[in-house]
Write a protein that holds these residues in place. Sequence first.
Motif, PDB file in Angstrom:
ATOM      1  N   ALA A  25      -4.699  -0.796  27.967  1.00 58.46           N
ATOM      2  CA  ALA A  25      -3.722  -1.692  27.333  1.00 58.46           C
ATOM      3  C   ALA A  25      -4.452  -2.559  26.322  1.00 58.46           C
ATOM      4  O   ALA A  25      -5.483  -3.164  26.648  1.00 58.46           O
ATOM      5  CB  ALA A  25      -3.036  -2.578  28.376  1.00 58.46           C
ATOM      6  N   ARG A  26      -3.935  -2.624  25.111  1.00 60.74           N
ATOM      7  CA  ARG A  26      -4.570  -3.397  24.063  1.00 60.74           C
ATOM      8  C   ARG A  26      -3.541  -4.319  23.402  1.00 60.74           C
ATOM      9  O   ARG A  26      -2.588  -3.856  22.783  1.00 60.74           O
ATOM     10  CB  ARG A  26      -5.208  -2.480  23.002  1.00 60.74           C
ATOM     11  CG  ARG A  26      -6.446  -1.757  23.509  1.00 60.74           C
ATOM     12  CD  ARG A  26      -7.594  -2.734  23.763  1.00 60.74           C
ATOM     13  NE  ARG A  26      -8.778  -2.094  24.331  1.00 60.74           N
ATOM     14  CZ  ARG A  26      -9.089  -2.067  25.622  1.00 60.74           C
ATOM     15  NH1 ARG A  26      -8.262  -2.643  26.485  1.00 60.74           N
ATOM     16  NH2 ARG A  26     -10.178  -1.477  26.048  1.00 60.74           N
ATOM     17  N   LEU A  68       2.353  -0.449  31.888  1.00 64.97           N
ATOM     18  CA  LEU A  68       1.311   0.560  32.074  1.00 64.97           C
ATOM     19  C   LEU A  68       1.908   1.902  32.486  1.00 64.97           C
ATOM     20  O   LEU A  68       1.391   2.962  32.125  1.00 64.97           O
ATOM     21  CB  LEU A  68       0.313   0.099  33.137  1.00 64.97           C
ATOM     22  CG  LEU A  68      -0.566  -1.104  32.785  1.00 64.97           C
ATOM     23  CD1 LEU A  68      -1.393  -1.523  33.999  1.00 64.97           C
ATOM     24  CD2 LEU A  68      -1.486  -0.789  31.608  1.00 64.97           C
ATOM     25  N   ALA A  69       3.013   1.844  33.235  1.00 66.43           N
ATOM     26  CA  ALA A  69       3.663   3.076  33.689  1.00 66.43           C
ATOM     27  C   ALA A  69       4.457   3.762  32.590  1.00 66.43           C
ATOM     28  O   ALA A  69       4.840   4.927  32.731  1.00 66.43           O
ATOM     29  CB  ALA A  69       4.583   2.768  34.869  1.00 66.43           C
ATOM     30  N   VAL A  79      -0.371   1.010  24.678  1.00 64.59           N
ATOM     31  CA  VAL A  79      -0.975   1.528  25.902  1.00 64.59           C
ATOM     32  C   VAL A  79      -1.324   2.989  25.668  1.00 64.59           C
ATOM     33  O   VAL A  79      -0.499   3.766  25.179  1.00 64.59           O
ATOM     34  CB  VAL A  79      -0.021   1.409  27.105  1.00 64.59           C
ATOM     35  CG1 VAL A  79      -0.670   2.002  28.357  1.00 64.59           C
ATOM     36  CG2 VAL A  79       0.364  -0.046  27.351  1.00 64.59           C
ATOM     37  N   LEU A  80      -2.551   3.353  26.006  1.00 63.21           N
ATOM     38  CA  LEU A  80      -3.000   4.736  25.915  1.00 63.21           C
ATOM     39  C   LEU A  80      -3.082   5.325  27.314  1.00 63.21           C
ATOM     40  O   LEU A  80      -3.626   4.698  28.234  1.00 63.21           O
ATOM     41  CB  LEU A  80      -4.377   4.830  25.255  1.00 63.21           C
ATOM     42  CG  LEU A  80      -4.495   4.395  23.798  1.00 63.21           C
ATOM     43  CD1 LEU A  80      -5.947   4.527  23.340  1.00 63.21           C
ATOM     44  CD2 LEU A  80      -3.580   5.226  22.916  1.00 63.21           C
ATOM     45  N   GLU A  84      -3.921   9.464  24.551  1.00 61.80           N
ATOM     46  CA  GLU A  84      -2.625   9.601  23.895  1.00 61.80           C
ATOM     47  C   GLU A  84      -1.790   8.338  24.078  1.00 61.80           C
ATOM     48  O   GLU A  84      -1.734   7.784  25.186  1.00 61.80           O
ATOM     49  CB  GLU A  84      -1.849  10.786  24.476  1.00 61.80           C
ATOM     50  CG  GLU A  84      -2.499  12.137  24.239  1.00 61.80           C
ATOM     51  CD  GLU A  84      -1.691  13.260  24.880  1.00 61.80           C
ATOM     52  OE1 GLU A  84      -0.631  12.960  25.471  1.00 61.80           O
ATOM     53  OE2 GLU A  84      -2.124  14.410  24.789  1.00 61.80           O
ATOM     54  N   PRO A  85      -1.117   7.865  23.034  1.00 61.77           N
ATOM     55  CA  PRO A  85      -0.195   6.735  23.214  1.00 61.77           C
ATOM     56  C   PRO A  85       0.918   7.105  24.184  1.00 61.77           C
ATOM     57  O   PRO A  85       1.452   8.217  24.145  1.00 61.77           O
ATOM     58  CB  PRO A  85       0.357   6.508  21.801  1.00 61.77           C
ATOM     59  CG  PRO A  85      -0.629   7.156  20.879  1.00 61.77           C
ATOM     60  CD  PRO A  85      -1.198   8.325  21.639  1.00 61.77           C
ATOM     61  N   LEU A  86       1.243   6.179  25.061  1.00 67.35           N
ATOM     62  CA  LEU A  86       2.333   6.433  26.008  1.00 67.35           C
ATOM     63  C   LEU A  86       3.627   6.803  25.294  1.00 67.35           C
ATOM     64  O   LEU A  86       4.413   7.615  25.783  1.00 67.35           O
ATOM     65  CB  LEU A  86       2.573   5.185  26.870  1.00 67.35           C
ATOM     66  CG  LEU A  86       1.784   5.063  28.178  1.00 67.35           C
ATOM     67  CD1 LEU A  86       2.164   3.782  28.883  1.00 67.35           C
ATOM     68  CD2 LEU A  86       2.029   6.265  29.082  1.00 67.35           C
TER      69      LEU A  86
END
Length: 282
Positions: A25-26, A68-69, A79-80, A84-86
């Motif tokens: 998470a950024r 995150l989910a 969030v990766l 890969e980006p979610l």
Amino acid sequence: MMRRFGTARHDIPDTPEPGSNTLVARGVSARRGVATVLSDVHLDVVAGEILALVGPNGAGKSTLLSVLAGDTEPSAGSVLLGDEPLTRTRTVGMARRRAVLPQQHSVGFAFTVGQIVRMGRAPWVGTSAARDDDDRVAAAMSACDVAEFSHRPFASLSGGEQARVALARVIAQDTATILLDEPTAALDLGHQESVMAVVRSLATAGRAVVVVLHDLGLAAAYADRVAILDSGSLVAVGPPRTVLTSDRLARVYGHPVDVFDHPDTGEQLVIPRRVRNPPARS
């Protein structure tokens, strides 16, 4: 770094290397209506570790877990999942790479316990992993001490029993990342410890585990890293002995907290300070 997962139906994700990031998470922020419930959170989820999310009610723990989910879209940041980006990951791809235990375990139909746990295998239909369905379900039910309930209706169980069945479903899903929202909340003392021992075994086997906990003692005993949230912001993240200090916890929770080592085992103990009323004078 984790290798890039394929997106074809038959593909099975690669197993992440211990110590690699499975989720990142950024600068994540999230809003609920006009209220900001998460603000600029940076966090790594690491294979082989338990990361405990702690903090007072309303701190943003469950919201962060949902982000995150991939169930809640952040209002800012990213969030990766692996690399890969979610937002670009298909639903079935997510389900093969992360499993989620929500706070609530309601079921609308008369499913048995065995059927509920087997639902965790749904993402693997049509893949070579499906051949392991029976073994994964049996192992998950045994680990969560619910095998004896296999043929009982889920709705007939107590709240604690339902919580253990829900955890068994998540374990049966057999993903590299496991996200648990208060898995010990409805459990008695013995089952709290047994559930956290199962969570510890998952991390030891290489899974990345994020768990929301209210019990700071459990976080101190089982987590490799603890992230403290307060009013949507990340206050501190690191090993329990570094992060769980009396001064910091007293500020965050607004109540004095004692942190010390057990005199026999040396384990870190976290206990709210209680002041008893002095006895009345005769």
